[in-house]
Design an enzyme around this catalytic site. Structure first.
Site, PDB file in Angstrom:
ATOM      1  N   ALA A 215       0.868  -1.176   0.000  1.00  0.00           N
ATOM      2  CA  ALA A 215       0.000   0.000   0.000  1.00  0.00           C
ATOM      3  C   ALA A 215       0.907   1.228   0.000  1.00  0.00           C
ATOM      4  O   ALA A 215       2.086   1.137   0.358  1.00  0.00           O
ATOM      5  CB  ALA A 215      -0.876  -0.017   1.244  1.00  0.00           C
TER       6      ALA A 215
ATOM      7  N   GLY B 238       0.605  -5.137   0.581  1.00  0.00           N
ATOM      8  CA  GLY B 238      -0.553  -5.133  -0.308  1.00  0.00           C
ATOM      9  C   GLY B 238      -0.235  -5.694  -1.673  1.00  0.00           C
ATOM     10  O   GLY B 238      -1.099  -6.228  -2.353  1.00  0.00           O
TER      11      GLY B 238
ATOM     12  N   GLU C 294      -0.573  -9.261  -1.338  1.00  0.00           N
ATOM     13  CA  GLU C 294      -1.991  -9.524  -1.084  1.00  0.00           C
ATOM     14  C   GLU C 294      -2.799  -9.438  -2.376  1.00  0.00           C
ATOM     15  O   GLU C 294      -3.750 -10.186  -2.576  1.00  0.00           O
ATOM     16  CB  GLU C 294      -2.515  -8.566  -0.026  1.00  0.00           C
ATOM     17  CG  GLU C 294      -1.919  -8.862   1.348  1.00  0.00           C
ATOM     18  CD  GLU C 294      -2.299  -7.832   2.382  1.00  0.00           C
ATOM     19  OE1 GLU C 294      -1.892  -6.658   2.212  1.00  0.00           O
ATOM     20  OE2 GLU C 294      -2.987  -8.174   3.341  1.00  0.00           O
TER      21      GLU C 294
ATOM     22  N   GLU D 115       4.332  -5.791   6.947  1.00  0.00           N
ATOM     23  CA  GLU D 115       3.539  -4.793   7.675  1.00  0.00           C
ATOM     24  C   GLU D 115       3.896  -4.708   9.155  1.00  0.00           C
ATOM     25  O   GLU D 115       3.801  -3.641   9.754  1.00  0.00           O
ATOM     26  CB  GLU D 115       2.046  -5.096   7.539  1.00  0.00           C
ATOM     27  CG  GLU D 115       1.482  -4.791   6.159  1.00  0.00           C
ATOM     28  CD  GLU D 115       1.615  -5.954   5.189  1.00  0.00           C
ATOM     29  OE1 GLU D 115       2.464  -6.835   5.399  1.00  0.00           O
ATOM     30  OE2 GLU D 115       0.873  -5.970   4.194  1.00  0.00           O
TER      31      GLU D 115
HETATM   32  N1  T1G Z   1       4.657   3.445   0.142  1.00  0.00           N
HETATM   33  C1  T1G Z   1       5.128   4.668  -0.170  1.00  0.00           C
HETATM   34  N2  T1G Z   1       6.418   4.918  -0.526  1.00  0.00           N
HETATM   35  C2  T1G Z   1       7.255   3.865  -0.543  1.00  0.00           C
HETATM   36  C3  T1G Z   1       6.838   2.556  -0.214  1.00  0.00           C
HETATM   37  C4  T1G Z   1       5.464   2.362   0.136  1.00  0.00           C
HETATM   38  N3  T1G Z   1       4.989   1.177   0.422  1.00  0.00           N
HETATM   39  N4  T1G Z   1       7.919   1.748  -0.324  1.00  0.00           N
HETATM   40  C5  T1G Z   1       8.955   2.502  -0.701  1.00  0.00           C
HETATM   41  N5  T1G Z   1       8.561   3.782  -0.843  1.00  0.00           N
HETATM   42  C6  T1G Z   1       9.407   4.899  -1.267  1.00  0.00           C
HETATM   43  C7  T1G Z   1      10.488   5.223  -0.266  1.00  0.00           C
HETATM   44  O1  T1G Z   1       9.985   6.110   0.727  1.00  0.00           O
HETATM   45  C8  T1G Z   1      11.537   5.877  -1.146  1.00  0.00           C
HETATM   46  O2  T1G Z   1      11.075   7.191  -1.405  1.00  0.00           O
HETATM   47  C9  T1G Z   1      11.410   5.109  -2.462  1.00  0.00           C
HETATM   48  O3  T1G Z   1      10.109   4.494  -2.456  1.00  0.00           O
HETATM   49  C10 T1G Z   1      12.457   4.017  -2.601  1.00  0.00           C
HETATM   50  O4  T1G Z   1      12.356   3.214  -1.423  1.00  0.00           O
HETATM   51  C11 T1G Z   1      -2.752  -3.073   3.039  1.00  0.00           C
HETATM   52  C12 T1G Z   1      -1.174  -1.877   4.912  1.00  0.00           C
HETATM   53  C13 T1G Z   1      10.317  -1.808  -1.691  1.00  0.00           C
HETATM   54  C14 T1G Z   1      12.189  -3.027  -0.539  1.00  0.00           C
HETATM   55  O5  T1G Z   1       6.360  -2.073   3.947  1.00  0.00           O
HETATM   56  O6  T1G Z   1      10.580  -2.198   1.951  1.00  0.00           O
HETATM   57  O7  T1G Z   1       0.867  -2.810   2.209  1.00  0.00           O
HETATM   58  O8  T1G Z   1      13.019   8.465  -0.383  1.00  0.00           O
HETATM   59  O9  T1G Z   1      14.667   3.762  -0.575  1.00  0.00           O
HETATM   60  O10 T1G Z   1      15.991   0.385  -0.697  1.00  0.00           O
HETATM   61  O11 T1G Z   1      -1.703  -4.888   4.010  1.00  0.00           O
HETATM   62  O12 T1G Z   1      11.138   0.513  -0.149  1.00  0.00           O
HETATM   63  O13 T1G Z   1      12.968   7.948  -2.846  1.00  0.00           O
HETATM   64  O14 T1G Z   1      11.343   9.608  -1.839  1.00  0.00           O
HETATM   65  O15 T1G Z   1      13.310   1.866   0.439  1.00  0.00           O
HETATM   66  O16 T1G Z   1      15.262  -0.178  -3.094  1.00  0.00           O
HETATM   67  C15 T1G Z   1       3.856  -2.687   3.030  1.00  0.00           C
HETATM   68  C16 T1G Z   1       8.148  -0.805   2.131  1.00  0.00           C
HETATM   69  C17 T1G Z   1       3.163  -1.386   3.100  1.00  0.00           C
HETATM   70  C18 T1G Z   1       7.410  -2.085   1.807  1.00  0.00           C
HETATM   71  C19 T1G Z   1      12.632  -0.979  -1.885  1.00  0.00           C
HETATM   72  N6  T1G Z   1       5.049  -2.560   2.193  1.00  0.00           N
HETATM   73  N7  T1G Z   1       9.201  -0.541   1.172  1.00  0.00           N
HETATM   74  O17 T1G Z   1      13.788  -0.689  -1.142  1.00  0.00           O
HETATM   75  O18 T1G Z   1      14.230   1.686  -1.918  1.00  0.00           O
HETATM   76  S1  T1G Z   1       1.741  -1.418   4.171  1.00  0.00           S
HETATM   77  C20 T1G Z   1       6.228  -2.235   2.755  1.00  0.00           C
HETATM   78  C21 T1G Z   1      10.369  -1.250   1.214  1.00  0.00           C
HETATM   79  C22 T1G Z   1       0.667  -2.454   3.344  1.00  0.00           C
HETATM   80  C23 T1G Z   1      -1.434  -3.724   3.289  1.00  0.00           C
HETATM   81  C24 T1G Z   1      -0.513  -2.942   4.129  1.00  0.00           C
HETATM   82  C25 T1G Z   1      11.431  -0.793   0.274  1.00  0.00           C
HETATM   83  C26 T1G Z   1      11.622  -1.669  -0.969  1.00  0.00           C
HETATM   84  P1  T1G Z   1      12.172   8.384  -1.636  1.00  0.00           P
HETATM   85  P2  T1G Z   1      13.696   2.654  -0.760  1.00  0.00           P
HETATM   86  P3  T1G Z   1      14.913   0.278  -1.738  1.00  0.00           P
END
Ligand code: T1G
Length: 691
Positions: A66, A105, A108, A128
């Site tokens: 998400a 997500g 999912e 999450e």
């Molecule tokens: N939402 C918004 N921005 C995100 C994002 C996300 N999920 N993931 C990464 N970014 C942005 C991050 O802030 C950065 O921005 C850029 O992308 C590059 O990220 C309903 C509720 C995918 C492994 O927890 O683990 O789904 O600084 O520097 O090292 O059940 O990003 O460039 O402006 O980390 O190559 C669940 C979180 C969400 C994954 C890539 N998903 N992201 O790593 O790049 S909650 C996560 C990561 C959810 C559902 C629930 C990593 C990555 P900027 P980065 P990276």
């Protein structure tokens, strides 16, 4: 690009509809992506030429979750559950084609598809819990229906993704596609299932295997310590329990209820804040346009002690050759021996292959001459914490290192400008403050000197990421950011045990606050005799007196605590008596001290010191200070860091309590003007950024 909307495109190849999502940087499921995906599914379902659908992403990854930046804001666009229902209930097979990371997500969504194809390098996970949440789009109900309750428990409570090959073995993925051929392989797979008239496999229709009450009881017991203080892991466990015991739709209701409970809580707000704060910390404000970083292909480390060895391992493990220099052969041999031993221990835990050990060691060159550092792009000094020694080393380095080499000191509090002045190239000097054990702790304080060049700073931040560190830029002041704030906590802890608390009271309160251990247990672990000298000791402090009677800490079985042969720790009656005598000697009338006072006296001065650090420009952002404390000192991530915690308590409350203690404790509690200003304006330390 998108013929559905900016984020989504539908193309038809023969009898296959291909939905391509393209929303950089990680195809997060923001409103546009959800709307585009929903529209594309509707269109593909309505098109009689389309007999199966492939869902694929452009860019570097499948949907990574998400859009966390949308949380807490008014909802916009179609809900994720609705999008998933369109996919799962489509009358045609949907194949999710996965590369990069299918996370949260994203996974999912893929779980509502009927089939999943992935390239071997792909990773699939539900992280999450790291955001203080749980998979709120059916992940806790669908995942166990494929991988079983035990594996699902592990995945949702650790947040650790699994590789595509492991996913294939568990059935989470149906087929592996060759790297770089995902699209064609997924289309071929879709054509195959159409030709074979395979059924629409809905994950929700499967049964959960292995979800016994014993499994959950044992899992909770085995992980109690790891999950201590966190709310999200238990909520995730409850969801897997629901998946094991309830019909799918009932389980979904339970998941929703638990998800909302976490989403509206402080812990998830803190952990989502930390997610973005960690990424912000990597950014240098006002970096001149076009600043290029310098290539770091060879590193020199001076000093093969604990720090020098640990520092070297960071680069060796990242495949960067290291020349390590010591003055004496036995110290050099000991240092390189410890590096090898550390790698062999890692291999023994199955986290490194024997080839990996040899590969890393093969990148290490041991030397007793600084001249061998002449071709290094970066040299890191990790010698004794004494300014004259450091100046001498940097003076020699200045004559030996090639032009453009970056000269770094691992000093933990000395003045980097003074060290730089010992060279003719202060612009190439920077502080790289690693935290011990340097090959384990993620934090790296990058100390910018007054004359450190912008490209040197940018290179330091880039190389930090390459070696897996979380880097935070600090200015030159005593103790930089972390140790400077730690000293205020230490001062108060030492006073509290004279005024009425005992070391084990202070440790208990700070442990319960969420730290891995309290200051006195930490002192025993590190050794009370660090920096202590028998000759100079005059018994002025309790620590002097403990060392004078050879109570040096855990290492010799007695410090603030008594230790048995298994290193079990118990409060020491002898130390208790020493404290009472010492207080009496000082004329201190002891009194009962509440747990609340211990928290306020140990934590609020840290918040105040952090405000001073910000006000002096020694940190760019309040959130940087929080990243220092979470990654360098074990601050509980679910409290967001000292700045975020101050905002949570309320800055006016912090201010009032500082003024309260100032009356009895003096100007150590004098509030920072910035704290007063923000409290008056209703501002937040965690949102503050230096201009
Ligand atoms: N939402 C918004 N921005 C995100 C994002 C996300 N999920 N993931 C990464 N970014 C942005 C991050 O802030 C950065 O921005 C850029 O992308 C590059 O990220 C309903 C509720 C995918 C492994 O927890 O683990 O789904 O600084 O520097 O090292 O059940 O990003 O460039 O402006 O980390 O190559 C669940 C979180 C969400 C994954 C890539 N998903 N992201 O790593 O790049 S909650 C996560 C990561 C959810 C559902 C629930 C990593 C990555 P900027 P980065 P990276």
């Amino acid at each position: 690009m998108g013929n559905i909307n900016a984020a989504a495109d539908l193309s038809v190849e023969g009898n296959i509809g291909i939905i391509t999502l393209d929303s950089p940087p990680v195809n997060a499921l923001g409103a546009d992506v959800r709307d585009g995906l929903a529209g594309a599914v509707d269109k593909a379902v309505a098109d009689p030429a389309v007999e199966a659908i492939v869902l694929i992403c452009a860019g570097r990854t499948f949907i990574a979750g998400a859009d966390i930046s949308e949380f807490g804001k008014p909802p916009r666009g179609i809900g994720l559950h609705e999008v998933q229902a369109k996919i799962e209930n489509a009358p045609k097979p949907v194949v999710a084609a996965i590369h990069g990371t299918a996370l949260g997500g994203g996974l999912e969504v893929a779980l509502t598809a009927h089939y999943r194809v992935a390239v071997p390098s792909a990773k699939l996970g539900l992280p999450e819990v790291k955001l203080g949440l749980l998979p709120g789009a059916g992940g806790t109900q669908r995942l166990p229906r494929i991988v079983g309750a035990a594996k699902a428990l592990d995945m949702v409570t650790s947040g650790t993704p699994i590789g595509a090959k492991a996913a294939l073995e568990t059935g989470l993925v149906d087929e592996l596609a060759p790297e770089g051929e995902l699209r064609s392989a997924a289309v071929a797979f879709a054509q195959k299932i159409v030709a074979e008239k395979r059924p629409l496999k809905k994950v929700r229709d499967l049964e959960v295997k292995g979800g016994s009450p014993e499994l959950f009881a044992e899992f909770r017991k085995a992980n109690a310590r790891k999950f201590r203080g966190f709310e999200a892991p238990e909520a995730n466990i409850k969801c897997i329990e629901a998946a094991s015991g309830l019909p799918f739709d009932e389980g979904m209701k339970r998941e929703r209820e638990l998800f909302m409970g976490l989403m509206t809580g402080v812990q998830s707000a803190a952990q989502r804040y930390v997610f973005f704060a960690e990424r912000q910390a990597a950014k240098i404000p006002n970096l001149p346009e076009g600043t290029a970083t310098r290539p770091i292909n060879k590193v020199g480390v001076i000093g093969a002690g604990t720090m020098g060895g640990g520092i070297s391992m960071n680069f060796l493990s990242a495949g960067i050759p290291v020349t390590i220099v010591e003055m004496k052969q036995d110290a050099l041999d000991r240092g390189t021996g410890i590096i090898r031993k550390n790698y062999e221990n890692t291999a023994a835990k199955g986290k490194l292959t024997a080839e990996g050990v040899e590969r890393n060691m093969g990148l290490l060159t041991a030397s007793m001459s600084l001249d061998d550092l002449a071709d290094c792009d970066l040299v890191i000094e990790a010698v004794f914490e004494q300014m004259d020694i450091k100046k001498e080393v940097f003076g020699k380095l200045d004559r030996i290192a090639k032009p453009g080499a970056i000269l770094a000191s691992n000093t933990s509090y000395l003045n980097v400008d003074e060290i730089a002045a010992a060279t003719s190239r202060p612009q190439d000097v920077v502080g790289l403050h690693f935290f011990s054990p340097a090959n384990v702790m993620r934090l790296l304080e990058v100390v910018r000197g007054a004359r450190t060049a912008p490209d040197v700073l940018a290179t330091a931040m880039e190389v930090a990421k390459k070696i897996g560190k979380v880097a935070v830029v600090a200015g030159v002041c005593f103790g930089f950011i972390g140790n400077r704030m730690l000293s205020s906590r230490q001062r108060e802890a030492n006073k509290l045990i004279l005024e009425g608390a005992m070391p084990w009271d202070v440790d208990r309160v700070l442990y319960d606050f969420g730290f891995p251990m309290g200051p006195f247990q930490m002192a025993d672990l590190a050794g009370l005799d660090i920096g202590w000298s028998k000759e100079k000791s005059r018994g002025e402090t309790l620590r002097d007196r403990l060392c004078e009677i050879d109570r040096r800490g855990q290492k010799n079985g007695a410090g603030f605590y008594d230790y048995d042969e298994k290193r079990n720790r118990t409060p020491s009656p002898l130390v208790e008596k020493m404290i009472l005598d010492f207080a009496a000697e000082k004329g201190i009338a002891r009194r009962a001290i509440s747990d609340e006072e211990i928290v306020e006296r140990c934590i609020y001065p840290m918040i105040n010191e952090g405000a001073k650090v910000l006000d002096e420009g020694m940190a760019y952002r309040g959130s940087d200070i929080d990243i220092v404390w979470i990654n360098g000192y074990g601050w509980p991530v679910y409290r967001g860091g000292p700045m975020f915690y101050g905002d949570t308590v309320g800055l006016q409350t912090v201010l009032d309590r500082l003024n309260h203690y100032r009356a009895t404790q003096g100007d150590d509690f004098a509030p920072s003007p910035l704290l007063e200003k923000l409290a008056a304006e209703g501002g937040k330390l965690s949102q503050y950024a230096a201009k």
